[in-house]
Design a protein around this motif. Structure first.
Motif, PDB file in Angstrom:
ATOM      1  N   ASN A 291      -2.774   3.856   4.181  1.00 53.92           N
ATOM      2  CA  ASN A 291      -1.509   3.922   3.447  1.00 53.92           C
ATOM      3  C   ASN A 291      -0.794   5.251   3.582  1.00 53.92           C
ATOM      4  O   ASN A 291      -0.198   5.746   2.628  1.00 53.92           O
ATOM      5  CB  ASN A 291      -1.714   3.605   1.957  1.00 53.92           C
TER       6      ASN A 291
ATOM      7  N   GLY B  52       0.807  -1.222   0.000  1.00 56.90           N
ATOM      8  CA  GLY B  52       0.000   0.000   0.000  1.00 56.90           C
ATOM      9  C   GLY B  52       0.839   1.270   0.000  1.00 56.90           C
ATOM     10  O   GLY B  52       0.403   2.309  -0.498  1.00 56.90           O
ATOM     11  N   GLN B  53       2.056   1.200   0.560  1.00 56.02           N
ATOM     12  CA  GLN B  53       2.932   2.374   0.579  1.00 56.02           C
ATOM     13  C   GLN B  53       3.297   2.786  -0.851  1.00 56.02           C
ATOM     14  O   GLN B  53       3.264   3.963  -1.200  1.00 56.02           O
ATOM     15  CB  GLN B  53       4.202   2.074   1.379  1.00 56.02           C
TER      16      GLN B  53
ATOM     17  N   GLU C 271       1.601   1.882  -3.536  1.00 56.12           N
ATOM     18  CA  GLU C 271       0.372   2.268  -4.247  1.00 56.12           C
ATOM     19  C   GLU C 271      -0.003   3.704  -3.942  1.00 56.12           C
ATOM     20  O   GLU C 271      -0.399   4.461  -4.827  1.00 56.12           O
ATOM     21  CB  GLU C 271      -0.779   1.333  -3.854  1.00 56.12           C
ATOM     22  N   ALA C 272       0.141   4.088  -2.663  1.00 56.43           N
ATOM     23  CA  ALA C 272      -0.193   5.458  -2.291  1.00 56.43           C
ATOM     24  C   ALA C 272       0.752   6.435  -2.981  1.00 56.43           C
ATOM     25  O   ALA C 272       0.336   7.510  -3.430  1.00 56.43           O
ATOM     26  CB  ALA C 272      -0.120   5.627  -0.776  1.00 56.43           C
ATOM     27  N   ALA C 273       2.027   6.059  -3.087  1.00 56.47           N
ATOM     28  CA  ALA C 273       2.999   6.924  -3.749  1.00 56.47           C
ATOM     29  C   ALA C 273       2.666   7.069  -5.231  1.00 56.47           C
ATOM     30  O   ALA C 273       2.678   8.174  -5.786  1.00 56.47           O
ATOM     31  CB  ALA C 273       4.411   6.370  -3.574  1.00 56.47           C
ATOM     32  N   ARG C 274       2.329   5.948  -5.872  1.00 53.44           N
ATOM     33  CA  ARG C 274       1.971   6.012  -7.291  1.00 53.44           C
ATOM     34  C   ARG C 274       0.681   6.808  -7.468  1.00 53.44           C
ATOM     35  O   ARG C 274       0.518   7.546  -8.445  1.00 53.44           O
ATOM     36  CB  ARG C 274       1.819   4.609  -7.863  1.00 53.44           C
ATOM     37  N   ALA C 275      -0.228   6.649  -6.510  1.00 53.84           N
ATOM     38  CA  ALA C 275      -1.528   7.317  -6.640  1.00 53.84           C
ATOM     39  C   ALA C 275      -1.404   8.841  -6.565  1.00 53.84           C
ATOM     40  O   ALA C 275      -2.261   9.547  -7.088  1.00 53.84           O
ATOM     41  CB  ALA C 275      -2.500   6.815  -5.570  1.00 53.84           C
ATOM     42  N   ILE C 276      -0.355   9.365  -5.905  1.00 55.21           N
ATOM     43  CA  ILE C 276      -0.214  10.827  -5.942  1.00 55.21           C
ATOM     44  C   ILE C 276       0.676  11.269  -7.101  1.00 55.21           C
ATOM     45  O   ILE C 276       0.998  12.441  -7.220  1.00 55.21           O
ATOM     46  CB  ILE C 276       0.299  11.440  -4.609  1.00 55.21           C
ATOM     47  N   GLY C 277       1.039  10.317  -7.959  1.00 50.54           N
ATOM     48  CA  GLY C 277       1.719  10.690  -9.200  1.00 50.54           C
ATOM     49  C   GLY C 277       3.229  10.528  -9.170  1.00 50.54           C
ATOM     50  O   GLY C 277       3.925  11.027 -10.053  1.00 50.54           O
ATOM     51  N   MET C 278       3.758   9.827  -8.172  1.00 45.80           N
ATOM     52  CA  MET C 278       5.212   9.628  -8.154  1.00 45.80           C
ATOM     53  C   MET C 278       5.624   8.619  -9.219  1.00 45.80           C
ATOM     54  O   MET C 278       4.919   7.647  -9.475  1.00 45.80           O
ATOM     55  CB  MET C 278       5.666   9.119  -6.784  1.00 45.80           C
ATOM     56  N   SER C 279       6.811   8.851  -9.796  1.00 43.21           N
ATOM     57  CA  SER C 279       7.367   7.901 -10.754  1.00 43.21           C
ATOM     58  C   SER C 279       7.921   6.700  -9.993  1.00 43.21           C
ATOM     59  O   SER C 279       8.011   6.726  -8.766  1.00 43.21           O
ATOM     60  CB  SER C 279       8.494   8.565 -11.540  1.00 43.21           C
TER      61      SER C 279
ATOM     62  N   ILE D 105       9.959   6.738  -0.817  1.00 46.74           N
ATOM     63  CA  ILE D 105       9.034   5.983   0.031  1.00 46.74           C
ATOM     64  C   ILE D 105       9.579   4.603   0.407  1.00 46.74           C
ATOM     65  O   ILE D 105       9.602   4.236   1.583  1.00 46.74           O
ATOM     66  CB  ILE D 105       7.657   5.821  -0.673  1.00 46.74           C
TER      67      ILE D 105
ATOM     68  N   ALA E 236       1.720   9.011 -14.562  1.00 48.10           N
ATOM     69  CA  ALA E 236       1.979   9.675 -13.279  1.00 48.10           C
ATOM     70  C   ALA E 236       1.236  11.014 -13.225  1.00 48.10           C
ATOM     71  O   ALA E 236       0.637  11.370 -12.203  1.00 48.10           O
ATOM     72  CB  ALA E 236       3.474   9.885 -13.086  1.00 48.10           C
TER      73      ALA E 236
END
Lengths: 224, 248
Positions: free
Chosen positions: B93, A122-123, A125-133, A141, B79
């Motif tokens: 998360n 989930g860590q 996924e959350a990073a990808r969900a805010i648009g991180m590459s 992260i 992204a």
């Protein structure tokens, strides 16, 4: 303990452990940088990078360190002319650092990778969900949390590295084990004391190091 | 493009997990400012549907369009799209090694490259809004589940998204904390945020949704306005589902 009242012998002893210290320090930096890069490659979405990372780990983890260090000297230096310094000791030192780094990096990579597995999916996924590459997710992260999870095993790896550094003696560097051999050759009547002093020095430095890493592991652990 | 064009459009979406056909020819469109609540039994594919909208789950066939553009497959474009679609997860998360404030600031600073000072003000006012400003310097593990989920909403809002996706945002919460999270979601809905909410909270569906979508076995079975859906569900499957959850 007449052996250690001779200042030339003390000098041999001190010089030997200073080489170990330098080999361990440079080897640890090299292994950590390489190991983190390799771990990043092994979890990357690019098959070629994953392949290179896996091959590196399998080759260097399963080759005796003595052979790797020999190869650095006879292969890289003698046969291929890969010279790192004009000074013979410095050259041997850096060849040793190369050998120790590429070898230890394989173990660092696997420790970091097991650390990555402790980070909940989930860590990422959350990073990808805010648009991180992918690289941002890994760097900002995942790796900081993975690294903190494997402080203790990394400590073990670096302690092993400090002891493995004695193998660089086989390519002519007067590190501690070569120094010990020299003192024993010259003082056949004091083999046991000489051995105990050298082994004791490792123990006296490395046992607290182990506890330090244990303490750091608890302190840095990510609370979930 | 006109504002009347739907923001999110799914057309003929199919998704398989191995042999399991979790999304079967699903088509759905969500207008700007609309709040769509997706309900249905466990394993009906509603979470997968939600996650497919920002491509956390890739789909096998069909098309998903966001803001007039088809979903990019990968890389920078993907992204970029994700940065415009906020997501709130069942398990919060929050980044465990970052403080609450850092969690909220990370996206705008690292992804958008905004100035930290300006983001800090915005982050603090968002935390104020969800009622967690006093905990800004704490770490996620020091907060209750309800507080963590409100931070997660603030983190999503910090990116100033065009839409928010909620994947069972209250399912992992203790009952007494569900209300505080639903309150935040309700106020967002009132302000006109476009929301897709997967939930089991029928109360929220009733009073905050513009439309209820009922899914079962990977299919979108029925959709209607909440009063109509809860009063007279058309499909047998929905009647059965509602009878099971509403009789207690």
């Amino acid at each position: 303990m007449d052996v250690f009242s001779d200042s030339a012998n003390i000098d041999t002893y001190v010089t030997g452990f200073l080489w170990i210290l330098k080999l361990t320090a440079a080897g640890a930096v090299g292994a950590l940088v390489l190991g983190v890069l390799l771990a990043g490659m092994r979890v990357s979405p690019v098959p070629v990078l994953r392949g290179v990372g896996t091959a590196w780990v399998n080759i260097f983890r399963n080759t005796p360190l003595t052979l790797i260090v020999f190869f650095c000297y006879f292969g890289l230096y003698s046969a291929l002319g890969f010279e790192l310094s004009d000074d013979i000791d410095t050259n041997n030192y850096w060849l040793g650092v190369v050998g120790l780094s590429v070898y230890t990096a394989a173990f660092v990579c696997e420790a970091i990778r097991s650390g990555i597995n402790t980070v909940p999916v989930g860590q990422a996924e959350a990073a990808r969900a805010i648009g991180m590459s992918f690289l941002q997710t890994l760097r900002i992260i995942i790796l900081p949390q993975a690294g903190r999870a494997v402080v203790a095993p990394l400590g073990s790896i670096f302690i092993a590295l400090a002891k493995n550094a004695t193998i660089v003696g086989t390519i002519g560097l007067m590190e501690s084990s070569s120094a010990m051999k020299e003192l024993i050759n010259a003082n056949g009547d004091a083999v046991i004391p000489i051995f105990l002093v050298f082994a004791g020095t490792f123990a006296v430095v490395l046992i607290p190091t182990g506890y330090l890493f244990g303490w750091l592991a608890n302190r840095l652990a990510v609370k979930r | 493009m006109t504002t009347s064009e739907p923001l999110i459009v799914l057309e003929g979406v199919n998704k398989y997990f191995g042999p399991l056909h979790v999304l079967q020819d699903v088509s759905l469109s969500v207008d700007r400012g609309e709040v769509v609540v997706v309900i249905g039994p466990s394993g009906s594919g509603k979470s997968t549907l939600c996650r497919a909208i920002n491509r956390l789950e890739p789909i096998n066939s069909g098309t998903i369009t966001f803001d007039g553009r088809p979903l990019p497959a990968e890389g920078k474009a993907l992204a970029q799209l994700r940065s415009e679609v906020g997501m709130v997860f069942q398990s919060f998360n929050l980044f465990a090694h970052k403080t609450i404030l850092q969690n909220v600031m990370l996206g705008p600073v690292k992804v958008r490259g905004e100035k930290a000072a300006a983001v800090r003000d915005r982050a603090m006012s968002l935390l104020e809004r969800v009622g967690i400003a006093s905990q800004a310097e704490k770490y996620p593990a020091q907060l209750s589940g309800g507080q963590q989920q409100r931070v997660a909403i603030a983190r999503a809002l910090a990116m100033q998204p065009k839409a928010l996706l909620f994947d069972e945002p209250t399912s992992a919460l203790d009952p007494e904390m569900v209300g505080e999270v639903l309150d935040v979601m309700t106020s967002l809905a009132r302000e006109g945020m476009t929301m897709v909410v997967v939930t089991h909270e029928m109360g929220f569906a009733r009073h905050a949704a513009n439309r209820v979508v009922f899914m079962a076995d990977g299919q979108l079975v029925e959709q209607a306005e909440p009063e109509e859906f809860f009063a007279s569900p058309k499909s047998e499957r929905a009647r059965d589902f509602l009878s099971k959850i509403l009789t207690h």
